[in-house]
Each structure stands twice: as structure tokens, then as C-alpha cells.
Design a protein around this motif. Structure first.
Motif, PDB file in Angstrom:
ATOM      1  N   ASN A 289      -5.380  -4.057  -8.291  1.00  0.00           N
ATOM      2  CA  ASN A 289      -6.772  -3.678  -8.773  1.00  0.00           C
ATOM      3  C   ASN A 289      -7.426  -4.794  -9.467  1.00  0.00           C
ATOM      4  OD1 ASN A 289      -6.551  -0.513  -8.961  1.00  0.00           O
ATOM      5  ND2 ASN A 289      -4.435  -1.119  -9.906  1.00  0.00           N
TER       6      ASN A 289
ATOM      7  N   LEU B 140     -10.220  -1.221  -6.030  1.00  0.00           N
ATOM      8  CA  LEU B 140      -8.919  -1.633  -5.510  1.00  0.00           C
ATOM      9  C   LEU B 140      -8.966  -2.387  -4.163  1.00  0.00           C
ATOM     10  CD1 LEU B 140      -5.644  -0.780  -5.666  1.00  0.00           C
ATOM     11  CD2 LEU B 140      -6.234   1.080  -4.073  1.00  0.00           C
TER      12      LEU B 140
ATOM     13  N   ARG C 274      -1.812   6.967   0.264  1.00  0.00           N
ATOM     14  CA  ARG C 274      -3.459   7.133   0.056  1.00  0.00           C
ATOM     15  C   ARG C 274      -3.980   5.853   0.643  1.00  0.00           C
ATOM     16  NH1 ARG C 274      -5.618   9.037  -5.409  1.00  0.00           N
ATOM     17  NH2 ARG C 274      -4.403  10.807  -4.759  1.00  0.00           N
ATOM     18  N   GLU C 275      -3.478   4.467   0.270  1.00  0.00           N
ATOM     19  CA  GLU C 275      -4.103   3.269   0.513  1.00  0.00           C
ATOM     20  C   GLU C 275      -3.724   3.070   1.811  1.00  0.00           C
ATOM     21  OE1 GLU C 275      -3.449   3.709  -3.720  1.00  0.00           O
ATOM     22  OE2 GLU C 275      -1.827   3.394  -2.055  1.00  0.00           O
ATOM     23  N   ARG C 276      -2.749   3.330   2.683  1.00  0.00           N
ATOM     24  CA  ARG C 276      -2.602   3.204   4.158  1.00  0.00           C
ATOM     25  C   ARG C 276      -3.610   4.075   4.647  1.00  0.00           C
ATOM     26  NH1 ARG C 276       2.451   0.991   5.917  1.00  0.00           N
ATOM     27  NH2 ARG C 276       2.220   2.436   7.710  1.00  0.00           N
TER      28      ARG C 276
ATOM     29  N   ALA D  16      -7.327  -4.570  -0.935  1.00  0.00           N
ATOM     30  CA  ALA D  16      -6.546  -4.888   0.020  1.00  0.00           C
ATOM     31  C   ALA D  16      -6.506  -6.278   0.495  1.00  0.00           C
ATOM     32  CB  ALA D  16      -6.597  -4.075   1.264  1.00  0.00           C
TER      33      ALA D  16
ATOM     34  N   LEU E 297     -10.932  -1.073  -0.787  1.00  0.00           N
ATOM     35  CA  LEU E 297     -10.468   0.134  -0.501  1.00  0.00           C
ATOM     36  C   LEU E 297     -11.122   1.380  -1.542  1.00  0.00           C
ATOM     37  CD1 LEU E 297      -6.519  -0.442  -0.556  1.00  0.00           C
ATOM     38  CD2 LEU E 297      -8.208  -0.346   1.183  1.00  0.00           C
ATOM     39  N   SER E 298     -11.566   1.062  -2.698  1.00  0.00           N
ATOM     40  CA  SER E 298     -12.215   1.834  -3.585  1.00  0.00           C
ATOM     41  C   SER E 298     -13.084   0.887  -4.592  1.00  0.00           C
ATOM     42  CB  SER E 298     -11.439   3.165  -4.620  1.00  0.00           C
ATOM     43  OG  SER E 298     -10.667   1.950  -5.460  1.00  0.00           O
TER      44      SER E 298
ATOM     45  N   PRO F  54       0.814  -1.195  -0.050  1.00  0.00           N
ATOM     46  CA  PRO F  54       0.003   0.104   0.042  1.00  0.00           C
ATOM     47  C   PRO F  54       0.977   1.342  -0.071  1.00  0.00           C
ATOM     48  CG  PRO F  54      -0.814  -1.675   1.698  1.00  0.00           C
ATOM     49  CD  PRO F  54       0.530  -1.960   1.163  1.00  0.00           C
TER      50      PRO F  54
ATOM     51  N   ILE G  22      -1.900  -4.816  -2.099  1.00  0.00           N
ATOM     52  CA  ILE G  22      -3.404  -4.272  -2.689  1.00  0.00           C
ATOM     53  C   ILE G  22      -3.037  -4.598  -4.393  1.00  0.00           C
ATOM     54  CG2 ILE G  22      -3.389  -2.527  -1.045  1.00  0.00           C
ATOM     55  CD1 ILE G  22      -2.172  -0.591  -3.359  1.00  0.00           C
TER      56      ILE G  22
ATOM     57  N   THR H  27      -6.516   5.011   3.887  1.00  0.00           N
ATOM     58  CA  THR H  27      -7.969   4.417   3.558  1.00  0.00           C
ATOM     59  C   THR H  27      -7.843   2.955   4.680  1.00  0.00           C
ATOM     60  OG1 THR H  27      -8.032   5.090   1.243  1.00  0.00           O
ATOM     61  CG2 THR H  27      -9.442   3.298   2.067  1.00  0.00           C
ATOM     62  N   LEU H  28      -7.054   2.202   4.426  1.00  0.00           N
ATOM     63  CA  LEU H  28      -6.968   1.369   5.525  1.00  0.00           C
ATOM     64  C   LEU H  28      -7.099   1.613   6.916  1.00  0.00           C
ATOM     65  CD1 LEU H  28      -4.441  -1.270   3.835  1.00  0.00           C
ATOM     66  CD2 LEU H  28      -6.997  -1.929   4.530  1.00  0.00           C
TER      67      LEU H  28
END
Length: 227
Positions: free
Chosen positions: A40, A110, A10-12, A112, A61-62, A7, A38, A14-15
Motif C-alpha cells: 500500500n 495499491l 483479488r490482486e492476482r 505491484a 492495482l488501485s 498478491p 504488493i 487485477t494483475l
């Protein structure tokens, strides 16, 4: 799923704000971040299929992931629609068997991924993670019971009205909003066939509901509550 990676910032974030990690202590968060990868998931691609060995815990995540069951004739019945921050199928943490349903990306998403064996090992050492996982399982079970009761107790127009009211302010004023996903997904989420959803929208016009594509206007939320 496309190439997996660690991640990013940004992904971190969200998590960290997800239901899975937001209630954890620093050490548990660190441990989960270390095993997170992560990737796609293109629209309509399978995340896992019913009956496959359950070896991974997933967090959206999205995008949206549709989970459904198949009968022997190939007919599909939607179980749940998971969105950003949602943990998919917390039951696999405990039963350690096979996935009980099929998961498919409803739109580009996306995801995780956490290796289930390592999650269990971490939870055995970190009580806060064990509690969070048990809480997620309890919440999903309660939601399933509520959905079953809703199917038994309310007509199609009532189910749609109750869903639309979640987007309305408490002061009873008119509201306009955009549905977060396509109507076909909303139909499945509410346990309806697409044509039943269309009929419900038509009936709700008499209660101040105007739908154009995914745009919804509710002129009188109080009238909608009386459906």
C-alpha cells in the motif's frame, strides 16, 4: 511503501487483467506472479524519485500515481497519471539506468512491484514477455507524442472538451458522470495550471457543460465537439 506481501486472489485477478499480464502465456504469467509483491502506498507518499537507480517495475492495482518532473527552481510538470492496470515507466526495463521522473501516490494506492533484474531474466527466456514489455514502451511513447501534440494544437478549453467527450455516449445524448480524480490532478494530466482548468470549465458553460465539484453534466455533446 508499507509492508510488502504476495498478491491475494483479488490482486492476482487485477494483475491478470492488466496490460502487462493479460497478453502473456501461462508460463510467463506464472513466472511474473512468482516475483510479484504488493504494498500500500499512502496518499502523497513517493514511489520513487527522479535520478534514483531503477531497480523495480511497478504496476498500479488501485488508486492513482502521479508522475512528474522537477525543474531546478522546484516547479513541477506532470508527465502522466497512472491508474489501475497501468505499468509505470516501461522504459526502465530497457535502459536499466535511473528513473527519469518522480512518482507519487495521488491517493491511497495499491502497487505491484517486480524486481527489474528478475523481469529482464524472465524476458530473456520468454519471448511473449519481451514483446509485451516492448509493446508497453511503444504505447507509452505514442501517448507521450499525442499529449505533446495536444498541448501544441489545442487551447485549454479544447483540451478539456476533448477529455470530457471521452465520457459521452456516441449517440450524442446528454451525459452525467463523476471525474475519477480531483481537479488538480486533471489539470496536471491535461498540462494546465489549476486556474487555467477553472477558466476552461467556466468558458465551457456556454457549450452545455455544468460542473459541481467532481460531478459533470454535459447537456449537448455535439456542441462540445464544436469547441
Amino acid at each position: 511503501m508499507n509492508r510488502l506481501m504476495k498478491p491475494g486472489a483479488r490482486e492476482r485477478e487485477t494483475l491478470l487483467n492488466s496490460g502487462l499480464l493479460s497478453a502473456l502465456g501461462v508460463e510467463s504469467v506464472t513466472g511474473m506472479m512468482e516475483i510479484a509483491v504488493i504494498g500500500n502506498l499512502p496518499a502523497r507518499q513517493m514511489l520513487f524519485r527522479e535520478g534514483e537507480p531503477a531497480d523495480t517495475l511497478h504496476c498500479v492495482l488501485s488508486g492513482y500515481v502521479r508522475v512528474y518532473k522537477l525543474d531546478p527552481d522546484g516547479r513541477e510538470a506532470d508527465v502522466e497519471l497512472y491508474g489501475p492496470g497501468d505499468l509505470i515507466g516501461a522504459s526502465v526495463v530497457l535502459d536499466g539506468g535511473r528513473y527519469a521522473a518522480t512518482a507519487q501516490a495521488a491517493e491511497p494506492s495499491l502497487i505491484a512491484r517486480f524486481d527489474l533484474k528478475r523481469v529482464r531474466e524472465l524476458a530473456s527466456r520468454r519471448p511473449d514477455l519481451a514483446v509485451v514489455l516492448a509493446t508497453a514502451l511503444s504505447a507509452q511513447l505514442s501517448k507521450a507524442f499525442a499529449s505533446l501534440a495536444d498541448d501544441r494544437l489545442h487551447t485549454a478549453p479544447q483540451r478539456v472538451a476533448r477529455y470530457l467527450l471521452t465520457y459521452c455516449p456516441q449517440d450524442g445524448k446528454a451525459a452525467s458522470f463523476r471525474l475519477p480524480y480531483q481537479k488538480s490532478l486533471l489539470a496536471g494530466k491535461l498540462g494546465l495550471a489549476p486556474e487555467a482548468l477553472s477558466r476552461a470549465f467556466s468558458l465551457l458553460r456556454n457549450h452545455g457543460v455544468n460542473v459541481r465539484g467532481r460531478l459533470v453534466h454535459i447537456g449537448d455533446p455535439e456542441a462540445l465537439r464544436r469547441v
